[in-house]
Design a protein around this motif. Sequence first.
Motif, short mmCIF file in Angstrom:
data_model
loop_
_atom_site.label_atom_id
_atom_site.label_comp_id
_atom_site.label_asym_id
_atom_site.label_seq_id
_atom_site.Cartn_x
_atom_site.Cartn_y
_atom_site.Cartn_z
N MET A 183 -39.87 -21.20 -7.64
CA MET A 183 -41.07 -22.38 -7.01
C MET A 183 -41.00 -23.73 -7.54
N PRO A 184 -41.05 -23.90 -7.11
CA PRO A 184 -41.70 -25.58 -7.12
C PRO A 184 -42.83 -25.66 -8.13
N ARG A 185 -42.75 -26.65 -9.57
CA ARG A 185 -43.61 -26.43 -10.65
C ARG A 185 -44.84 -27.85 -9.71
N LEU A 186 -43.68 -28.81 -9.47
CA LEU A 186 -44.23 -29.91 -8.87
C LEU A 186 -44.36 -30.57 -7.34
N TYR A 187 -45.68 -30.80 -7.30
CA TYR A 187 -46.15 -30.65 -5.70
C TYR A 187 -47.33 -32.09 -4.89
N ASN A 188 -46.63 -32.75 -3.97
CA ASN A 188 -47.00 -33.80 -3.79
C ASN A 188 -48.27 -33.67 -2.62
N ASN A 189 -48.85 -32.80 -2.58
CA ASN A 189 -49.27 -32.80 -1.72
C ASN A 189 -50.83 -32.77 -1.84
N GLY A 190 -52.08 -32.88 -0.37
CA GLY A 190 -53.66 -33.27 -1.34
C GLY A 190 -54.20 -32.35 -1.79
N ALA A 191 -53.65 -31.72 -2.42
CA ALA A 191 -53.87 -30.27 -3.07
C ALA A 191 -53.87 -30.91 -4.81
N SER A 192 -52.87 -31.90 -5.01
CA SER A 192 -52.19 -32.49 -6.51
C SER A 192 -52.86 -33.14 -6.59
N MET A 193 -53.77 -34.18 -5.50
CA MET A 193 -53.46 -35.23 -6.24
C MET A 193 -55.67 -35.54 -6.20
N THR A 194 -54.88 -37.29 -6.84
CA THR A 194 -56.75 -36.88 -7.63
C THR A 194 -57.44 -38.77 -6.93
N ASN A 195 -58.60 -38.62 -6.98
CA ASN A 195 -59.03 -39.64 -6.34
C ASN A 195 -58.39 -40.65 -6.42
N ALA A 196 -57.59 -41.04 -7.76
CA ALA A 196 -57.02 -42.70 -7.48
C ALA A 196 -56.28 -42.14 -5.98
N CYS A 197 -55.01 -41.29 -6.38
CA CYS A 197 -54.37 -40.79 -5.12
C CYS A 197 -54.68 -41.46 -3.39
N PHE A 198 -56.62 -41.18 -3.07
CA PHE A 198 -56.74 -40.71 -2.31
C PHE A 198 -57.15 -42.28 -2.22
N ASP A 199 -57.55 -42.73 -2.67
CA ASP A 199 -57.54 -44.12 -3.03
C ASP A 199 -56.80 -44.74 -1.27
N CYS A 200 -55.86 -44.81 -1.89
CA CYS A 200 -54.55 -45.13 -1.72
C CYS A 200 -53.86 -44.96 -0.06
N LEU A 201 -54.39 -43.83 -0.11
CA LEU A 201 -54.43 -43.56 1.52
C LEU A 201 -54.73 -43.99 2.04
N PRO A 203 -57.19 -43.98 5.65
CA PRO A 203 -58.09 -43.09 6.02
C PRO A 203 -58.02 -42.33 6.23
N TYR A 204 -57.07 -41.66 7.80
CA TYR A 204 -57.28 -40.47 7.49
C TYR A 204 -55.84 -39.47 7.15
N ALA A 205 -55.18 -40.05 6.38
CA ALA A 205 -54.57 -39.44 5.74
C ALA A 205 -54.89 -39.04 4.70
N ALA A 206 -56.79 -40.11 3.91
CA ALA A 206 -57.00 -39.52 3.09
C ALA A 206 -57.72 -38.47 3.36
N TRP A 207 -58.28 -38.35 4.44
CA TRP A 207 -59.04 -37.11 4.46
C TRP A 207 -58.70 -35.63 4.86
N LEU A 208 -57.32 -35.58 5.28
CA LEU A 208 -56.60 -34.28 5.43
C LEU A 208 -56.32 -34.09 3.74
N ALA A 209 -56.06 -35.09 3.06
CA ALA A 209 -55.63 -34.84 1.74
C ALA A 209 -56.68 -33.91 1.01
N VAL A 210 -58.08 -34.89 1.31
CA VAL A 210 -59.42 -34.68 0.38
C VAL A 210 -59.80 -33.03 0.70
N LYS A 211 -58.93 -32.59 2.09
CA LYS A 211 -59.55 -32.00 2.66
C LYS A 211 -58.88 -29.90 2.28
N GLU A 212 -57.56 -30.44 1.89
CA GLU A 212 -56.66 -29.58 1.16
C GLU A 212 -57.08 -29.80 -0.33
N ARG A 213 -57.76 -30.22 -1.38
CA ARG A 213 -57.96 -30.17 -2.13
C ARG A 213 -59.09 -29.48 -2.11
#
Length: 269
Positions: A183-201, A203-213
């Motif tokens: 299985m992959p070890r590196l993921y780039n989805n919301g569960a793997s993001m930091t608050n800094a990542c959310f700030d770069c998205l 609004p709607y994409a950030a909301w989905l990513a925060v929801k996943e995390r």
Amino acid sequence: MKLHLAFLAVAAALAPAASAFNAKPVFSAAARASSSAGAPAAPPARAADTGSTLSMVGATAGGIDVSERTQRDISGMDGWATQFGVQKSDGYQLTSNDNVDFSVMTNVDLPTGSPVVFVPSGMVLSSSKVYEEYGPGMLGEAEGQLAQAGLEYQVPLFRLFVKVLAEYSQGQNSPYFPYFNAMPRLYNNGASMTNACFDCLPPYAAWLAVKERTNKVNFHKALRFVPNLNGPEICDNDDLVKWAYNVATTRSFEWNGDRIIAPMADMVS
């Protein structure tokens, strides 16, 4: 020719839902654009449900390294799948341009709708079978915590999340070790993001990513109510919990109210 997953179909020979995991083969991934199969081998043996199934929690020798730079053992998974009865179409190949992301290609033309891969029922992981294996004694309190938070609909996914961690804890003694080690070890989805990542998205994409995390965080909290998996070796290893959550989320799909992982069929994307 690269194949794209058109659908995962239950084989016509399947009995109704109550026995849906007794027939073989269970799942076939069909080609959208451009088969052969012999009798499948026995599915991988499962550890006996003795009440001490998870006694190896925290063992690291010979286990799965979930650090992001770890290479995926695709060839090991491919050999394991063949050994235990996965049947693949002519020309089926697992390929990658970067040794990180892998997909299925074929070097022969396949008619539209023809089967690409068949997965024996005994290899399929499902949320219902996880509950049968571990029961309310192991899952009841954690699932109750999710229900109290209004997250009953996430229980099937949570069960697969627990199953991934339980198999991880067995190291190479797990019959699914070759699969999870690929299985992959590196993921780039919301569960793997930091608050800094959310700030770069946006609004709607950030909301989905925060929801996943947030969902991953809720699973992590519920995990502390799962006996044998709530020790520091598992619960205090955020990288492991994140990896298990991402495996369960990205490798599974819903089927008749169940949540299912069909090894090798998940490689067709």
